[in-house]
Design a protein around this motif. Sequence first.
Motif, short mmCIF file in Angstrom:
data_model
loop_
_atom_site.label_atom_id
_atom_site.label_comp_id
_atom_site.label_asym_id
_atom_site.label_seq_id
_atom_site.Cartn_x
_atom_site.Cartn_y
_atom_site.Cartn_z
N GLY A 1 0.77 -1.24 0.00
CA GLY A 1 0.00 0.00 0.00
C GLY A 1 0.79 1.28 0.00
O GLY A 1 0.24 2.36 0.27
N LEU A 2 2.09 1.23 -0.33
CA LEU A 2 2.92 2.43 -0.41
C LEU A 2 3.27 2.72 -1.88
O LEU A 2 3.15 1.82 -2.72
N PRO A 3 3.71 3.93 -2.20
CA PRO A 3 4.02 4.27 -3.60
C PRO A 3 5.39 3.74 -4.02
O PRO A 3 6.24 4.48 -4.50
N GLY A 4 5.59 2.45 -3.85
CA GLY A 4 6.85 1.80 -4.17
C GLY A 4 6.98 0.52 -3.37
O GLY A 4 6.29 0.32 -2.37
N MET A 5 7.87 -0.35 -3.80
CA MET A 5 8.02 -1.66 -3.18
C MET A 5 8.65 -1.56 -1.79
O MET A 5 9.63 -0.85 -1.59
N ILE A 6 8.10 -2.32 -0.85
CA ILE A 6 8.66 -2.39 0.51
C ILE A 6 9.81 -3.41 0.50
O ILE A 6 9.60 -4.59 0.21
N LEU A 7 11.01 -2.94 0.82
CA LEU A 7 12.17 -3.82 0.84
C LEU A 7 12.59 -4.23 2.25
O LEU A 7 13.38 -5.17 2.41
N GLU A 8 12.08 -3.52 3.24
CA GLU A 8 12.36 -3.91 4.62
C GLU A 8 11.11 -3.68 5.46
O GLU A 8 10.47 -2.63 5.37
N LEU A 9 10.79 -4.67 6.29
CA LEU A 9 9.59 -4.62 7.12
C LEU A 9 9.97 -4.97 8.55
O LEU A 9 10.74 -5.90 8.79
N ASP A 10 9.41 -4.21 9.48
CA ASP A 10 9.70 -4.40 10.91
C ASP A 10 8.39 -4.35 11.67
O ASP A 10 7.64 -3.37 11.57
N ALA A 11 8.08 -5.41 12.40
CA ALA A 11 6.87 -5.46 13.21
C ALA A 11 7.24 -5.43 14.69
O ALA A 11 8.08 -6.23 15.13
N ASP A 12 6.65 -4.49 15.42
CA ASP A 12 6.83 -4.41 16.86
C ASP A 12 8.29 -4.18 17.27
O ASP A 12 8.85 -4.92 18.08
#
Length: 247
Positions: free
Chosen positions: A177-188
């Motif tokens: 859902g962002l204007p570009g690819m997510i390359l890093e994700l961090d939860a909590d």
Amino acid sequence: MKNIFLYILLLSASGVFAQKTEGVIHYEYQINWIKMMKKLPFLTQEEKDRMENTWKNDPDPKQKMNLYFNEKETLYTWGQDQQEYEDENWKSRNRELIIHRNFETEKRTDMLEILGKTYLVQDSLKHIEWKVMNQIKEVAGYICMKAVAEDKVKGQKITAWFTGDIPVSGGPEQIYGLPGMILELDADDGTVTAVATSVELKKLDKELTLPKLKGKKVNNQQFDSVISTYINDSIKMQRNPYWAIRY
């Protein structure tokens, strides 16, 4: 929104003409079990300290994941050499995991094995309320900008680093859902991370074709209810819910 426009303007001066919209991104998915356990409200501080002292020298295993993408859709699943999960102490078959997003039709198709059964989630794409920040860093050779959101079902803070050089609104796990690819994700705050290690820009063959799907069919609301109910019931029974569902 102003931050998004500033970011896109920045990219236009540094490589927007080299945009690619097809290929595969390789991620490493990792759970910090100590951080996860320390967030459980029913554990005493003494139990948390003892657990940290016991496990602090044990490395958290990394699992390989792939995200196949083009300008219209993405498919996220296990890496081809990661069909089984093992470390020094145990080995098991990975659970069913296929996460598909079609941005043209705005449809979600997920096949997820949790709680001892497989669910098939088919519904429209859920809106994620992102706030784009000013921080920028490099991930897998791409300049990325930070964005934050909240997973209201699990009560988790989500931090994503996305790049406009891959102008596809996708990402690892169930986040997009962002204007570009997510390359890093961090939860909590680092409890769970999915970090791109490399990006292969290439023509895909059948990688985005969904396999034969199975499982109990549910929509977004029904699946969210399954997750939230199980988390709440597990906490009441003083059990860690994340042994049975994906964090």
